[in-house]
Structure formats: C-alpha cells, structure tokens
Write a protein that holds these residues in place. Structure first.
Motif, PDB file in Angstrom:
ATOM      1  N   SER A 251      -2.739   0.374  -4.658  1.00  0.00           N
ATOM      2  CA  SER A 251      -2.474  -0.846  -3.713  1.00  0.00           C
ATOM      3  C   SER A 251      -3.098  -2.142  -4.005  1.00  0.00           C
ATOM      4  N   VAL A 252      -2.380  -3.159  -3.587  1.00  0.00           N
ATOM      5  CA  VAL A 252      -2.734  -4.391  -3.891  1.00  0.00           C
ATOM      6  C   VAL A 252      -2.534  -5.125  -2.176  1.00  0.00           C
ATOM      7  N   TRP A 253      -3.769  -5.461  -1.685  1.00  0.00           N
ATOM      8  CA  TRP A 253      -3.500  -6.119  -0.309  1.00  0.00           C
ATOM      9  C   TRP A 253      -4.719  -6.811   0.109  1.00  0.00           C
TER      10      TRP A 253
ATOM     11  N   LEU B  45      -1.005  -2.791 -12.389  1.00  0.00           N
ATOM     12  CA  LEU B  45      -0.845  -1.675 -11.377  1.00  0.00           C
ATOM     13  C   LEU B  45      -0.190  -0.524 -12.089  1.00  0.00           C
ATOM     14  N   THR B  46      -0.263   0.788 -11.520  1.00  0.00           N
ATOM     15  CA  THR B  46       0.404   1.900 -11.984  1.00  0.00           C
ATOM     16  C   THR B  46       1.236   2.367 -11.058  1.00  0.00           C
ATOM     17  N   ALA B  47       1.266   1.906  -9.689  1.00  0.00           N
ATOM     18  CA  ALA B  47       2.241   2.604  -8.782  1.00  0.00           C
ATOM     19  C   ALA B  47       3.874   1.829  -8.988  1.00  0.00           C
ATOM     20  N   THR B  48       4.889   2.453  -8.811  1.00  0.00           N
ATOM     21  CA  THR B  48       6.218   2.167  -8.886  1.00  0.00           C
ATOM     22  C   THR B  48       6.714   1.871  -7.576  1.00  0.00           C
ATOM     23  N   ASP B  49       6.363   2.337  -6.432  1.00  0.00           N
ATOM     24  CA  ASP B  49       6.885   2.011  -5.078  1.00  0.00           C
ATOM     25  C   ASP B  49       5.783   1.877  -4.106  1.00  0.00           C
TER      26      ASP B  49
ATOM     27  N   LYS C 192       0.810  -1.056   0.029  1.00  0.00           N
ATOM     28  CA  LYS C 192       0.142   0.120  -0.231  1.00  0.00           C
ATOM     29  C   LYS C 192       0.893   1.393  -0.023  1.00  0.00           C
ATOM     30  N   LEU C 193       0.185   2.447   0.100  1.00  0.00           N
ATOM     31  CA  LEU C 193       1.001   3.438   0.208  1.00  0.00           C
ATOM     32  C   LEU C 193       0.654   4.289   1.450  1.00  0.00           C
ATOM     33  N   THR C 194      -0.262   3.932   2.287  1.00  0.00           N
ATOM     34  CA  THR C 194      -0.530   4.415   3.789  1.00  0.00           C
ATOM     35  C   THR C 194      -0.627   3.006   4.514  1.00  0.00           C
ATOM     36  N   ASN C 195      -0.567   3.218   5.835  1.00  0.00           N
ATOM     37  CA  ASN C 195      -0.900   2.270   6.879  1.00  0.00           C
ATOM     38  C   ASN C 195      -2.083   2.298   7.404  1.00  0.00           C
ATOM     39  N   THR C 196      -3.176   2.550   6.840  1.00  0.00           N
ATOM     40  CA  THR C 196      -4.653   2.441   7.354  1.00  0.00           C
ATOM     41  C   THR C 196      -5.258   1.206   6.773  1.00  0.00           C
TER      42      THR C 196
END
Length: 131
Positions: A28-30, A96-100, A15-19
């Motif tokens: 995200s993928v989770w 997915l489009t995110a890189t990080d 994810k990008l956040t911890n919530t």
C-alpha cells in the motif's frame, strides 16, 4: 476535514483493503491521520511493501479542523512513489511490489463515539504510459 477531528482516523491512498489498520496490507501507499497516534497528530505518509509497514514521512503541522488538504501520489517508472500534501513532498517510498492498487478514502471513529464527517471534492487517477 470536518468541524471535529478528535477520536477519528482519516485515510486516503492506494491500498488493497478499505480499512484504516496499518498492519494488514501486503502492499500500500497512503496517507493516514489518527488524533492520538504516538507519533503525533500529523498526516503520515505510509507504505507497506512486501508486508513491511513504514511511515515514510509526516506533515510539518498538526491536522486542523475545517481545512482542505490535497493529497497526491505519483508512482514513477521505477515503481517508487512520491507523496505530496498541498504540493509539498512529504515522503518517498521504496520500490512497490503490488501491481494492482485500489483507491480508498475513509474515516472511522477512534475511541469515543464522536460524529465523523469529511467533505471530498474529488478523486482522480490517471496513468501516463511510458512516463
């Protein structure tokens, strides 16, 4: 899982956040469990791609107390993710489009103030270059 799973939200993945909130992620993928979710008390395989949130699969059985679950996310060269629980494919994402991404595991109280607990036996991330 611990000795109680009522009034809890449990999540793990990239994810990008911890919530545990499902609508705040650009990408995200989770995996996510919420005992009173309208879809049922199963593990959900979830993605968010370019701000579009989706459930891409659900486990076949309800989440149980005192149970070990092994989550695996494989991201292929085409940037699609396959999501497994205990070796069973639960869902496949779009591209997915995110890189990080950041790996997160979490638990939160949902509603009543029951104690929350979980045991984590390990977490690992690896990258296969050229795979």
């Amino acid at each position: 899982t611990g000795s109680a799973i009522t009034d809890q939200v449990i999540w793990a993945g990239l994810k990008l956040t911890n919530t545990e909130v499902v609508t705040t992620h650009v990408d995200s993928v989770w995996f996510r469990y919420e005992d009173d979710d309208a879809a049922g008390p199963e593990w959900q395989a979830r993605t968010s791609i370019a701000n579009v949130d989706a459930i891409v699969g659900e486990s076949a059985a309800a989440v149980a107390i005192n149970t070990d679950y092994y989550f695996r996310i494989e991201i292929a060269a085409d940037r699609t993710a396959r999501m497994y629980i205990n070796g069973v494919l639960i869902g496949t994402s779009g591209v997915l489009t995110a890189t990080d991404f950041i790996p997160y595991i979490g638990i939160a109280v949902d509603g009543a103030a029951d104690a929350t607990e979980m045991d984590i036996f390990g977490q690992s991330i690896s990258r296969l270059v050229g795979a």
